[in-house]
Enzyme design. Structure first.
Site, short mmCIF file in Angstrom:
data_model
loop_
_atom_site.label_atom_id
_atom_site.label_comp_id
_atom_site.label_asym_id
_atom_site.label_seq_id
_atom_site.Cartn_x
_atom_site.Cartn_y
_atom_site.Cartn_z
CD GLU A 177 -4.81 -0.51 -21.47
OE1 GLU A 177 -5.07 0.70 -21.57
OE2 GLU A 177 -4.17 -1.00 -20.51
CB CYS B 155 -0.52 4.65 -20.75
SG CYS B 155 0.34 3.07 -20.96
CD1 TRP C 255 -16.78 -5.06 19.18
CD2 TRP C 255 -15.71 -3.47 18.04
NE1 TRP C 255 -15.49 -5.48 19.00
CE2 TRP C 255 -14.80 -4.52 18.31
CE3 TRP C 255 -15.24 -2.37 17.34
CZ2 TRP C 255 -13.47 -4.49 17.90
CZ3 TRP C 255 -13.92 -2.33 16.92
CH2 TRP C 255 -13.05 -3.38 17.21
#
Length: 371
Positions: free
Chosen positions: A52, A75, A170
């Protein structure tokens, strides 16, 4: 544009903080006036300004009468940075559209209340599911104070994680392995058992550009980790924790001198107590762990109830072999009713591989499903 479209832009901004803001949440914010985006920002790193405030600082026009779209409730308390509600009120913004409510007890609706008490219109719950989803780690950590644990493994279509000789490179393709490195960056810790270290001698680093290396954690009940292995030899460059029940100070000193942090954990069922380890990791601000262990550690983790999510990568191969290992070993359950239950399954195709992600139903709720 609609509220949902603006919030989607804020979500894209929030994602840029992935891997850098832990244990804080990922948050994005944009400011709109007269159908034009005049400011945007996101929480870039832990300890830095929140989304913000960054959006307001990046704004070049008057904010009077503008609308802010933010993915998480602002907050209202002092932490490493001042309250976001304070700067929003001072800016002249008249409306705030919010995606998720903040479960942090220091906020939890208080941010919204403060804005409303200062004559700022508040709209809640826009793209709430998506906004909640990007912060599953934060929501878990702020409520429980223990890491969000993701068990990850790759297996063949016949359920093998290695050949009967122990070889595993793999099973999946390059795109799947890239996704794993993205998650190594995303989560705060990477955990394996000592068996994986002895077998593979892995680095457990993140090999992506502009990414961070997460804390490496070895579960090693008897402190058998080779002193010359890659993880120990790079412990001064990459944070490394060895969790052990071995109290031999001279033995511990060998690892400490190489840069490792030793955490002594009591035994439970002849292995380190994983629940105790999670409590300590939480105190170390490790909010999430990618579990890349073998079948033995995976079984212990499930039994302990520490696993929140399972990621199963399936490669289009067959290994066969009655002695080839599977992803979860241990004793196993004695009947299907004793299974570990999963839900909210998501399936993604990654080139020729398949990724299946499921949430683990909490241990306290598993009992009712077994009746």
């Amino acid at each position: 544009m609609t509220d949902k479209q603006y919030m989607k832009i804020a979500l894209e901004l929030a994602a840029k903080g992935c891997g850098f803001v832990n244990p804080n949440p990922m948050v994005g914010a944009i400011i709109v006036k007269d159908n034009e985006i005049i400011g945007e920002g996101y929480h870039q790193a832990y300890g830095m300004f929140h989304a913000e405030r960054n959006a307001i600082m990046n704004c070049k026009k008057s904010l009077k009468g503008a609308t802010m779209y933010v993915t998480l409730e602002p907050c209202c308390h002092y932490g490493k940075t001042p309250p976001c509600t304070e700067v929003i009120i001072e800016s002249g913004i008249s409306k705030v559209v919010i995606g998720s409510s903040d479960p942090n007890p220091l906020v939890a609706g208080k941010g919204i209340e403060i804005l409303q008490n200062n004559n700022i219109e508040v709209v809640e719950g826009v793209l709430k599911e998506e906004c909640d989803g990007i912060n599953e780690v934060f929501f878990n950590y702020i409520k429980t104070k223990v890491p969000y644990v993701v068990m990850k493994y790759a297996m063949t279509m016949d359920g093998k994680i290695a050949t009967y000789t122990g070889k595993s490179k793999w099973i999946t393709g390059e795109a799947s392995r890239k996704k794993v490195h993205e998650d190594r960056h995303k989560y705060s810790g990477i955990m394996v058992g000592v068996g994986t270290v002895l077998l593979d001698d892995p680095m457990l680093n993140c090999r992506l550009k502009n990414a961070k290396n997460s804390t490496r954690i070895i579960c090693d009940t008897n402190l058998r980790t080779p002193i010359d292995c890659k993880i120990v030899n790079t412990a001064k460059e990459i944070p490394t924790i060895i969790a052990t029940s071995n109290t031999d100070k001279e033995r511990q000193r060998l690892y400490i001198d190489k840069g490792c942090k030793i955490i002594v954990i009591p035994k439970k069922d002849n292995h380190i107590d994983l629940n105790e380890l999670m409590l300590i990791l939480g105190q170390e601000k490790i909010d999430s762990v990618l579990l890349e262990g073998g079948g033995t550690l995976n079984w212990s983790a499930l039994q302990s109830g520490i696993v929140n999510k399972i990621q199963t990568y399936i490669g289009p191969k067959i290994f066969g072999g009655k002695n080839a290992k599977s992803p979860v070993l241990g004793l196993g359950v004695d009947c299907p009713q004793e299974s570990f239950y999963l839900n909210n399954t998501k399936i993604t195709k990654i080139d020729e591989d398949i990724l299946i992600e499921s949430e683990v139903i909490p241990k306290c709720l598993q009992v009712s499903l077994r009746k």
